[in-house]
Design a protein around this motif. Sequence first.
Motif, mmCIF file in Angstrom:
data_model
loop_
_atom_site.group_PDB
_atom_site.id
_atom_site.type_symbol
_atom_site.label_atom_id
_atom_site.label_comp_id
_atom_site.label_asym_id
_atom_site.label_seq_id
_atom_site.Cartn_x
_atom_site.Cartn_y
_atom_site.Cartn_z
ATOM 1 N N PHE A 79 -0.537 3.022 -2.766
ATOM 2 C CA PHE A 79 -0.879 1.633 -3.062
ATOM 3 C C PHE A 79 -0.619 0.748 -1.844
ATOM 4 C CE2 PHE A 79 0.294 3.533 -7.144
ATOM 5 C CZ PHE A 79 -0.837 3.229 -7.897
ATOM 6 N N ASP A 80 -1.491 -0.209 -1.641
ATOM 7 C CA ASP A 80 -1.312 -1.196 -0.582
ATOM 8 C C ASP A 80 -0.529 -2.367 -1.169
ATOM 9 O OD1 ASP A 80 -1.427 -3.089 1.389
ATOM 10 O OD2 ASP A 80 -3.559 -2.838 1.813
ATOM 11 N N HIS A 81 0.770 -2.420 -0.870
ATOM 12 C CA HIS A 81 1.617 -3.466 -1.420
ATOM 13 C C HIS A 81 1.486 -4.785 -0.646
ATOM 14 C CE1 HIS A 81 3.568 -0.695 -4.199
ATOM 15 N NE2 HIS A 81 3.645 0.164 -3.200
ATOM 16 N N ARG A 82 0.788 -4.752 0.474
ATOM 17 C CA ARG A 82 0.642 -5.968 1.266
ATOM 18 C C ARG A 82 -0.637 -6.724 0.945
ATOM 19 N NH1 ARG A 82 2.446 -3.891 7.341
ATOM 20 N NH2 ARG A 82 4.524 -3.116 6.745
ATOM 21 N N VAL A 103 -5.646 -3.308 -8.028
ATOM 22 C CA VAL A 103 -4.854 -2.934 -6.856
ATOM 23 C C VAL A 103 -5.746 -2.268 -5.809
ATOM 24 C CG1 VAL A 103 -2.695 -2.653 -8.139
ATOM 25 C CG2 VAL A 103 -4.233 -0.698 -7.877
ATOM 26 N N ARG A 104 -5.321 -2.369 -4.572
ATOM 27 C CA ARG A 104 -5.984 -1.692 -3.469
ATOM 28 C C ARG A 104 -5.203 -0.420 -3.185
ATOM 29 N NH1 ARG A 104 -5.858 -2.414 2.444
ATOM 30 N NH2 ARG A 104 -7.912 -1.892 3.287
ATOM 31 N N ALA A 105 -5.891 0.704 -3.168
ATOM 32 C CA ALA A 105 -5.193 1.987 -3.033
ATOM 33 C C ALA A 105 -6.096 3.008 -2.359
ATOM 34 C CB ALA A 105 -4.755 2.500 -4.399
ATOM 35 N N ASP A 125 2.997 5.661 -14.799
ATOM 36 C CA ASP A 125 3.044 6.197 -13.443
ATOM 37 C C ASP A 125 1.783 7.025 -13.192
ATOM 38 O OD1 ASP A 125 3.532 7.664 -11.106
ATOM 39 O OD2 ASP A 125 5.685 7.821 -11.503
ATOM 40 N N PRO A 173 -3.124 -6.831 -2.171
ATOM 41 C CA PRO A 173 -3.683 -6.449 -3.463
ATOM 42 C C PRO A 173 -5.190 -6.645 -3.494
ATOM 43 C CG PRO A 173 -2.528 -8.535 -3.626
ATOM 44 C CD PRO A 173 -2.215 -7.977 -2.266
#
Length: 271
Positions: free
Chosen positions: A251-254, A234-236, A194, A256
């Motif tokens: 985090f951008d879950h839509r 990941v995109r964050a 985490d 990556p």
Amino acid sequence: MRIDIEDLSVAYAGRTVVAGARLVAAEGEITGLVGPNGSGKSTLLRTVYRHLKPTAGRVLLAGSDLRELSAVQSARHVAALPQERQSDFELTVHEVVAMGRTPYKRAFAGDDATDRDTVARALADVGLAAAAGRRFTALSGGERQRVLLARAFCQEPDVLVLDEPTNHLDIRHQVELLALLRAQRRTTLVSLHDLNAAASVCDRLHVLHAGAVIASGPPREVLTPALLAQVFGVRAAVVDHPLTGDPLIAFDHRAPAGPKTPAPAEVPTGG
């Protein structure tokens, strides 16, 4: 006590898992290891608590090679909560926690007042004082996790080595455990999946990728959007936590970041 890991390499089954790692866990600080699955975090920690022998390099405890200490001396200084944990103890919670006193006792010696007080304090610290008489096997996974942490506290170590200590814990007990680690102010080396927990609790982070330490420094300096894309794919965005001011990773879950590219040989390290 300070831990220095110098040019550490570990290989098994014909494969190098950690390659030339260098890092420091400063006295009284919480030092975090983060990285993707398979990056070498657990393997590195196993060398610190002497479950694995490095193929090169060394682990220093206050300047002395840890492997030159006897097993008893090492256990008085370093306590571990590994990922691979026994779950078949046919013992009470009190008896499991009391195992942490073994490095201070002669063979077959019973518990004295100091042992009993130390066990009681450790159980209180993890919120399980009322469970002392219960069977370890009757506990939930999260309760077992806290019992084993109490056992580590019972060793009264200078250094705590914790491999994913928040696994199996609900959110309340995760928060309480992390707060407890900060309150203890022991030298602590901890791996965490985490990243927000790592950013909140750790004084310093080391990022592992493919067995190498590629970035080190305070969480705010290390956990950048560029590194998160490079290492974790990941995109964050990294913003300030509205309650604590710590770095908070959204985090951008839509969308990556896409396929990960090879990590750089070295990312500039912070102070």
